[in-house]
Design an enzyme around this catalytic site. Structure first.
Site, mmCIF file in Angstrom:
data_model
loop_
_atom_site.group_PDB
_atom_site.id
_atom_site.type_symbol
_atom_site.label_atom_id
_atom_site.label_comp_id
_atom_site.label_asym_id
_atom_site.label_seq_id
_atom_site.Cartn_x
_atom_site.Cartn_y
_atom_site.Cartn_z
ATOM 1 N N LYS A 1 29.026 -42.571 33.019
ATOM 2 C CA LYS A 1 30.151 -42.621 32.075
ATOM 3 C C LYS A 1 29.757 -41.919 30.793
ATOM 4 O O LYS A 1 30.504 -41.107 30.263
ATOM 5 C CB LYS A 1 30.500 -44.071 31.747
ATOM 6 C CG LYS A 1 30.898 -44.893 32.934
ATOM 7 C CD LYS A 1 31.289 -46.293 32.454
ATOM 8 C CE LYS A 1 30.961 -47.360 33.456
ATOM 9 N NZ LYS A 1 29.615 -47.940 33.291
ATOM 10 N N LYS B 1 17.407 -43.963 27.937
ATOM 11 C CA LYS B 1 18.370 -44.307 26.866
ATOM 12 C C LYS B 1 17.720 -44.117 25.491
ATOM 13 O O LYS B 1 18.408 -43.784 24.531
ATOM 14 C CB LYS B 1 18.881 -45.744 27.028
ATOM 15 C CG LYS B 1 19.675 -45.958 28.307
ATOM 16 C CD LYS B 1 21.167 -46.072 28.100
ATOM 17 C CE LYS B 1 21.904 -45.883 29.410
ATOM 18 N NZ LYS B 1 23.278 -46.155 29.486
ATOM 19 N N LYS C 1 22.455 -38.113 37.343
ATOM 20 C CA LYS C 1 23.264 -39.189 37.938
ATOM 21 C C LYS C 1 24.656 -39.161 37.321
ATOM 22 O O LYS C 1 24.787 -38.968 36.109
ATOM 23 C CB LYS C 1 22.580 -40.522 37.609
ATOM 24 C CG LYS C 1 23.234 -41.735 38.208
ATOM 25 C CD LYS C 1 22.673 -43.020 37.600
ATOM 26 C CE LYS C 1 23.348 -43.374 36.295
ATOM 27 N NZ LYS C 1 23.589 -44.805 36.069
HETATM 28 N N1 AQP Z 1 25.969 -42.230 39.882
HETATM 29 C C1 AQP Z 1 25.888 -43.397 40.479
HETATM 30 N N2 AQP Z 1 25.666 -43.452 41.815
HETATM 31 C C2 AQP Z 1 25.594 -44.663 42.444
HETATM 32 N N3 AQP Z 1 25.743 -45.848 41.797
HETATM 33 C C3 AQP Z 1 25.972 -45.829 40.481
HETATM 34 N N4 AQP Z 1 26.166 -46.797 39.562
HETATM 35 C C4 AQP Z 1 26.362 -46.237 38.355
HETATM 36 N N5 AQP Z 1 26.303 -44.903 38.436
HETATM 37 C C5 AQP Z 1 26.063 -44.606 39.751
HETATM 38 C C6 AQP Z 1 26.172 -48.229 39.859
HETATM 39 O O1 AQP Z 1 27.379 -48.767 39.327
HETATM 40 C C7 AQP Z 1 27.139 -50.110 38.906
HETATM 41 C C8 AQP Z 1 27.689 -50.308 37.530
HETATM 42 O O2 AQP Z 1 26.986 -49.464 36.644
HETATM 43 P P1 AQP Z 1 27.018 -49.731 35.071
HETATM 44 O O3 AQP Z 1 28.328 -49.387 34.550
HETATM 45 O O4 AQP Z 1 26.618 -51.096 34.780
HETATM 46 O O5 AQP Z 1 25.876 -48.906 34.439
HETATM 47 P P2 AQP Z 1 25.191 -47.589 34.787
HETATM 48 O O6 AQP Z 1 24.398 -47.666 36.020
HETATM 49 O O7 AQP Z 1 24.385 -47.269 33.585
HETATM 50 O O8 AQP Z 1 26.444 -46.617 34.994
HETATM 51 P P3 AQP Z 1 26.822 -45.410 34.125
HETATM 52 O O9 AQP Z 1 28.110 -44.879 34.541
HETATM 53 O O10 AQP Z 1 25.681 -44.451 34.105
HETATM 54 O O11 AQP Z 1 27.037 -46.061 32.720
HETATM 55 P P4 AQP Z 1 26.459 -45.623 31.339
HETATM 56 O O12 AQP Z 1 26.768 -44.153 31.222
HETATM 57 O O13 AQP Z 1 27.196 -46.455 30.357
HETATM 58 O O14 AQP Z 1 24.984 -45.898 31.333
HETATM 59 C C9 AQP Z 1 25.632 -50.336 38.979
HETATM 60 O O15 AQP Z 1 25.337 -51.085 40.141
HETATM 61 C C10 AQP Z 1 25.080 -48.957 39.089
HETATM 62 O O16 AQP Z 1 23.853 -48.926 39.800
#
Ligand code: AQP
Length: 325
Positions: free
Chosen positions: A194, A111, A191
């Site tokens: 969002k 990040k 990965k």
């Molecule tokens: N690609 C993924 N595969 C499996 N699990 C995933 N999770 C997120 N992306 C994947 C799991 O979803 C839960 C909620 O995630 P989050 O929204 O708190 O944050 P994150 O992991 O940072 O997800 P994003 O989509 O990548 O969000 P941004 O882009 O905002 O950082 C968690 O349990 C996560 O492991």
């Protein structure tokens, strides 16, 4: 009954990675555990975000959780900033967390690269707030995707450090992984995320879902239709495993390795199965969009129930620290 805690950020559209990596597993776990799920808005403000849309995003995130099956008869769902004790406990945990541990967190490093213009203290402190989220409810298990396992490990260390300095108060929670702990994006490289925009959203219209799926990267070594592929190197096959029956998986595996089926055939099968699983969720979500007051009631009640637990933990914490109260 053992308690489970997990959270999701209101940082944009909830996608297939969030669903199969976390939310679907959360719904299963409600059968056997006392479950608390949280829309972690204070985590989301560690990066730039549109303040005028934020409330809507928070409610939409809660709405999707409910539509996926996390209904108030099965678990508690609330918004993190509505239970203020989370941030109070974060401060206390800051005083037992080594800075070096935070600096080596993969998410902090990633990040920091993505948000060079705003590498703020909150970004670094993210896992400490997460530890407070989990431990304030003394949760024993934290169902997450693979990307969050390192943070759960840190949470265990925070619990150990607190307990050894102030007395045994917190459990050391364990991460629980789903059957699909890491889904890559449609780019087949990073990965699914969002903020990276490489996702297929749960509520996207079917045409846009298919457009993304149709063009998604598969086994990069399979260039022509006649080339034999390797499903183990294909992100689409990973997603298939989360949505398709064993027989379909065997057929796709064999068809891909022998080049009997092409990537589009494989994707069409996946799309059919995706639509059949996501269809009812999408219907519930669209109907909840007409009744957001219901969603607001659910998260308000969730916050009130969770506040009671959090306040009781904080009473113990203040006493363990020797604070004047
Ligand atoms: N690609 C993924 N595969 C499996 N699990 C995933 N999770 C997120 N992306 C994947 C799991 O979803 C839960 C909620 O995630 P989050 O929204 O708190 O944050 P994150 O992991 O940072 O997800 P994003 O989509 O990548 O969000 P941004 O882009 O905002 O950082 C968690 O349990 C996560 O492991």
């Amino acid at each position: 009954m053992k308690r489970i805690f997990s959270g999701i950020q209101p940082t944009g559209e909830i996608h297939l990675g969030n669903y199969v990596g976390a939310i679907r597993n959360w719904v299963e776990l409600t059968k056997d555990y006392d479950c608390i799920f949280c829309v972690v808005d204070y985590h989301a403000i560690t990066v730039e975000y549109p303040t005028d849309e934020f409330k809507k995003r928070v409610i939409e995130t809660a709405l999707i959780l409910i539509a996926c099956g996390l209904t108030p008869d099965k678990c508690k769902v609330f918004v993190q900033s509505n239970v203020r004790e989370h941030t109070e406990l974060t401060w206390i945990f800051n005083c037992v967390t080594p800075i070096g541990e935070l600096e080596r967190m993969t998410q902090f490093k990633d990040k920091s690269k993505q948000h060079r213009a705003n590498i703020n203290m909150g970004l670094m402190d993210y896992p400490v707030l997460q530890a407070a989220d989990i431990l304030i409810y003394k949760a024993g298990f934290v169902p997450v995707g693979e990307d969050q396992v390192q943070h759960v490990e840190l949470c265990r260390e925070v619990a150990r450090k607190f307990n050894s300095r102030f007395g045994e108060l917190f459990p050391e929670p364990k991460a629980l992984l789903s059957i699909a702990p890491k889904i890559l994006g449609v780019d087949g490289a990073a990965k699914m995320s969002k903020t990276l925009g490489n996702y297929i959203g749960l509520l996207e219209d079917e045409k846009s879902m298919w457009d993304k799926l149709r063009t998604a990267v598969t086994d990069v070594n399979r260039v022509r239709r006649t080339d034999k592929g390797n499903p183990e190197l294909c992100n689409i096959f990973t997603i298939h495993k989360a949505f398709s029956e064993n027989q379909t998986l065997l057929n796709v595996d064999r068809g891909c390795r022998t080049a009997d089926i092409g990537c589009i055939d494989c994707k069409k099968l996946l799309f059919t199965n995706l639509k059949s699983e996501l269809g009812p969720i999408r219907e519930r979500a669209f109907s909840l969009m007409k009744d957001t007051d219901y969603v607001i009631d659910v998260v308000r009640k969730g916050a009130s129930d969770c506040s009671a637990i959090a306040q009781s933990t904080m009473t113990e914490v203040r006493s363990a620290l020797g604070l004047f109260t």
